[in-house]
Design a protein around this motif. Sequence first.
Motif, PDB file in Angstrom:
ATOM      1  N   PRO A 134       0.713  -1.203  -0.023  1.00  0.00           N
ATOM      2  CA  PRO A 134      -0.031  -0.054  -0.022  1.00  0.00           C
ATOM      3  C   PRO A 134       0.955   1.270   0.037  1.00  0.00           C
ATOM      4  O   PRO A 134       2.003   1.291   0.611  1.00  0.00           O
ATOM      5  CB  PRO A 134      -0.647  -0.103   1.099  1.00  0.00           C
ATOM      6  CG  PRO A 134       0.009  -1.046   2.237  1.00  0.00           C
ATOM      7  CD  PRO A 134       0.878  -1.877   1.243  1.00  0.00           C
ATOM      8  N   GLU A 135       0.343   2.290  -0.661  1.00  0.00           N
ATOM      9  CA  GLU A 135       1.183   3.413  -0.763  1.00  0.00           C
ATOM     10  C   GLU A 135       0.934   4.188   0.512  1.00  0.00           C
ATOM     11  O   GLU A 135      -0.142   4.429   0.995  1.00  0.00           O
ATOM     12  CB  GLU A 135       0.598   4.168  -2.091  1.00  0.00           C
ATOM     13  CG  GLU A 135       1.556   5.387  -2.549  1.00  0.00           C
ATOM     14  CD  GLU A 135       1.286   6.031  -3.654  1.00  0.00           C
ATOM     15  OE1 GLU A 135       1.365   6.994  -4.025  1.00  0.00           O
ATOM     16  OE2 GLU A 135       0.817   5.251  -4.820  1.00  0.00           O
ATOM     17  N   THR A 136       1.875   4.916   1.004  1.00  0.00           N
ATOM     18  CA  THR A 136       1.613   5.901   2.237  1.00  0.00           C
ATOM     19  C   THR A 136       1.644   7.179   1.927  1.00  0.00           C
ATOM     20  O   THR A 136       2.335   7.490   0.757  1.00  0.00           O
ATOM     21  CB  THR A 136       2.890   5.600   3.037  1.00  0.00           C
ATOM     22  OG1 THR A 136       4.075   5.882   2.661  1.00  0.00           O
ATOM     23  CG2 THR A 136       3.057   4.284   3.748  1.00  0.00           C
ATOM     24  N   PRO A 137       0.843   7.988   2.222  1.00  0.00           N
ATOM     25  CA  PRO A 137       0.728   9.483   1.758  1.00  0.00           C
ATOM     26  C   PRO A 137       1.963  10.217   2.005  1.00  0.00           C
ATOM     27  O   PRO A 137       2.383   9.966   2.935  1.00  0.00           O
ATOM     28  CB  PRO A 137      -0.521   9.955   2.407  1.00  0.00           C
ATOM     29  CG  PRO A 137      -0.781   9.279   3.639  1.00  0.00           C
ATOM     30  CD  PRO A 137      -0.037   7.650   3.292  1.00  0.00           C
ATOM     31  N   HIS A 138       2.173  11.400   1.365  1.00  0.00           N
ATOM     32  CA  HIS A 138       3.149  12.130   1.743  1.00  0.00           C
ATOM     33  C   HIS A 138       2.773  13.007   2.736  1.00  0.00           C
ATOM     34  O   HIS A 138       1.766  13.033   3.403  1.00  0.00           O
ATOM     35  CB  HIS A 138       3.292  13.378   0.465  1.00  0.00           C
ATOM     36  CG  HIS A 138       3.672  12.862  -0.815  1.00  0.00           C
ATOM     37  ND1 HIS A 138       5.059  12.509  -1.199  1.00  0.00           N
ATOM     38  CD2 HIS A 138       3.108  12.370  -2.169  1.00  0.00           C
ATOM     39  CE1 HIS A 138       5.442  12.292  -2.104  1.00  0.00           C
ATOM     40  NE2 HIS A 138       4.381  12.244  -3.089  1.00  0.00           N
ATOM     41  N   THR A 139       4.046  13.206   3.547  1.00  0.00           N
ATOM     42  CA  THR A 139       3.856  13.889   4.955  1.00  0.00           C
ATOM     43  C   THR A 139       3.930  15.367   4.373  1.00  0.00           C
ATOM     44  O   THR A 139       4.403  15.788   3.363  1.00  0.00           O
ATOM     45  CB  THR A 139       5.096  13.657   5.768  1.00  0.00           C
ATOM     46  OG1 THR A 139       6.375  13.836   5.125  1.00  0.00           O
ATOM     47  CG2 THR A 139       4.961  12.199   6.291  1.00  0.00           C
ATOM     48  N   ASP A 140       3.795  16.161   5.415  1.00  0.00           N
ATOM     49  CA  ASP A 140       3.919  17.619   5.378  1.00  0.00           C
ATOM     50  C   ASP A 140       5.515  18.324   4.897  1.00  0.00           C
ATOM     51  O   ASP A 140       5.479  19.291   4.542  1.00  0.00           O
ATOM     52  CB  ASP A 140       3.377  18.453   6.518  1.00  0.00           C
ATOM     53  CG  ASP A 140       1.988  18.415   6.774  1.00  0.00           C
ATOM     54  OD1 ASP A 140       1.031  18.073   5.678  1.00  0.00           O
ATOM     55  OD2 ASP A 140       1.541  18.568   7.805  1.00  0.00           O
ATOM     56  N   TRP A 141       6.296  17.433   5.468  1.00  0.00           N
ATOM     57  CA  TRP A 141       7.729  17.851   5.528  1.00  0.00           C
ATOM     58  C   TRP A 141       8.651  17.078   4.504  1.00  0.00           C
ATOM     59  O   TRP A 141       9.590  17.502   4.298  1.00  0.00           O
ATOM     60  CB  TRP A 141       8.199  17.478   6.928  1.00  0.00           C
ATOM     61  CG  TRP A 141       8.161  16.111   7.476  1.00  0.00           C
ATOM     62  CD1 TRP A 141       7.098  16.004   8.152  1.00  0.00           C
ATOM     63  CD2 TRP A 141       8.746  15.082   7.267  1.00  0.00           C
ATOM     64  NE1 TRP A 141       7.165  14.694   8.719  1.00  0.00           N
ATOM     65  CE2 TRP A 141       7.978  13.878   8.076  1.00  0.00           C
ATOM     66  CE3 TRP A 141       9.544  14.717   6.131  1.00  0.00           C
ATOM     67  CZ2 TRP A 141       8.669  12.721   8.054  1.00  0.00           C
ATOM     68  CZ3 TRP A 141      10.215  13.386   6.182  1.00  0.00           C
ATOM     69  CH2 TRP A 141       9.628  12.263   7.302  1.00  0.00           C
ATOM     70  N   CYS A 142       8.058  16.034   3.682  1.00  0.00           N
ATOM     71  CA  CYS A 142       8.799  15.082   3.033  1.00  0.00           C
ATOM     72  C   CYS A 142       9.153  15.761   1.500  1.00  0.00           C
ATOM     73  O   CYS A 142       8.543  17.106   1.095  1.00  0.00           O
ATOM     74  CB  CYS A 142       8.246  13.879   2.476  1.00  0.00           C
ATOM     75  SG  CYS A 142       6.741  14.066   1.225  1.00  0.00           S
TER      76      CYS A 142
ATOM     77  N   VAL B 287       8.135   4.976   1.613  1.00  0.00           N
ATOM     78  CA  VAL B 287       9.180   5.482   2.115  1.00  0.00           C
ATOM     79  C   VAL B 287       9.213   7.072   1.788  1.00  0.00           C
ATOM     80  O   VAL B 287       9.083   7.543   0.643  1.00  0.00           O
ATOM     81  CB  VAL B 287      10.437   5.124   1.863  1.00  0.00           C
ATOM     82  CG1 VAL B 287      11.738   5.790   2.572  1.00  0.00           C
ATOM     83  CG2 VAL B 287      10.684   3.882   2.214  1.00  0.00           C
ATOM     84  N   HIS B 288       9.371   8.249   2.859  1.00  0.00           N
ATOM     85  CA  HIS B 288       9.250   9.566   2.449  1.00  0.00           C
ATOM     86  C   HIS B 288      10.349   9.919   3.278  1.00  0.00           C
ATOM     87  O   HIS B 288      10.671   9.919   4.288  1.00  0.00           O
ATOM     88  CB  HIS B 288       7.956   9.991   2.950  1.00  0.00           C
ATOM     89  CG  HIS B 288       6.698   9.600   2.008  1.00  0.00           C
ATOM     90  ND1 HIS B 288       6.409  10.039   0.747  1.00  0.00           N
ATOM     91  CD2 HIS B 288       5.848   8.567   2.229  1.00  0.00           C
ATOM     92  CE1 HIS B 288       5.341   9.332   0.339  1.00  0.00           C
ATOM     93  NE2 HIS B 288       5.153   8.495   1.206  1.00  0.00           N
ATOM     94  N   THR B 289      11.240  10.773   2.609  1.00  0.00           N
ATOM     95  CA  THR B 289      12.293  11.583   2.942  1.00  0.00           C
ATOM     96  C   THR B 289      12.220  12.916   2.826  1.00  0.00           C
ATOM     97  O   THR B 289      12.037  13.430   1.910  1.00  0.00           O
ATOM     98  CB  THR B 289      13.482  10.937   2.449  1.00  0.00           C
ATOM     99  OG1 THR B 289      13.576   9.493   2.262  1.00  0.00           O
ATOM    100  CG2 THR B 289      14.734  11.559   2.801  1.00  0.00           C
TER     101      THR B 289
ATOM    102  N   HIS C 265      10.391   8.845   6.773  1.00  0.00           N
ATOM    103  CA  HIS C 265       9.116   8.131   7.235  1.00  0.00           C
ATOM    104  C   HIS C 265       8.740   6.766   6.574  1.00  0.00           C
ATOM    105  O   HIS C 265       8.707   6.814   5.347  1.00  0.00           O
ATOM    106  CB  HIS C 265       7.822   8.932   7.323  1.00  0.00           C
ATOM    107  CG  HIS C 265       6.737   8.556   7.361  1.00  0.00           C
ATOM    108  ND1 HIS C 265       6.146   8.330   8.701  1.00  0.00           N
ATOM    109  CD2 HIS C 265       5.681   8.158   6.628  1.00  0.00           C
ATOM    110  CE1 HIS C 265       4.837   7.562   8.458  1.00  0.00           C
ATOM    111  NE2 HIS C 265       4.528   7.757   7.400  1.00  0.00           N
ATOM    112  N   THR C 266       8.529   5.629   7.050  1.00  0.00           N
ATOM    113  CA  THR C 266       8.190   4.325   6.630  1.00  0.00           C
ATOM    114  C   THR C 266       6.931   3.992   7.085  1.00  0.00           C
ATOM    115  O   THR C 266       6.352   4.730   7.695  1.00  0.00           O
ATOM    116  CB  THR C 266       9.256   3.306   6.962  1.00  0.00           C
ATOM    117  OG1 THR C 266       9.193   2.883   8.065  1.00  0.00           O
ATOM    118  CG2 THR C 266      10.856   3.749   6.491  1.00  0.00           C
TER     119      THR C 266
END
Length: 119
Positions: free
Chosen positions: A15-23, A33-35, A55-56
């Motif tokens: 499943p795809e994880t949504p983007h965070t505010d800071w990625c 994975v968001h960096t 973020h994973t």
Amino acid sequence: MKRRPPRVMAHTIQPETPHTDWCARDHRCGLNVHTSPDMYTDGPLGARGVLNRVHTETSDYAEIRIRIPISAREPIARKQLGVALHLIRELLYAVSAVRPAALDHARTDRPALDRRPAA
């Protein structure tokens, strides 16, 4: 010439994880994975530290890369590496001390492990 059978590759669906505010929302982000963008700090003689927040799907962590110029003389270089390793360990302990008490497994009471067997 002997023909090989075609290779079959398993398809995994994550499943795809949504983007965070800071990625960074660019090539650094993957499906799960968001960096964050790189954060830099510079030190003396070309030293540099680079920090990323990652973020994973199961956790968040900081990724740190450092470049520290050391002496070409072996005894001095060994001493510098020892100091660097000591300070990295101190950094790990200092950052982990900021965690909430509920997540601090090293300091929570574990009565079942502290119990003495009945005599």
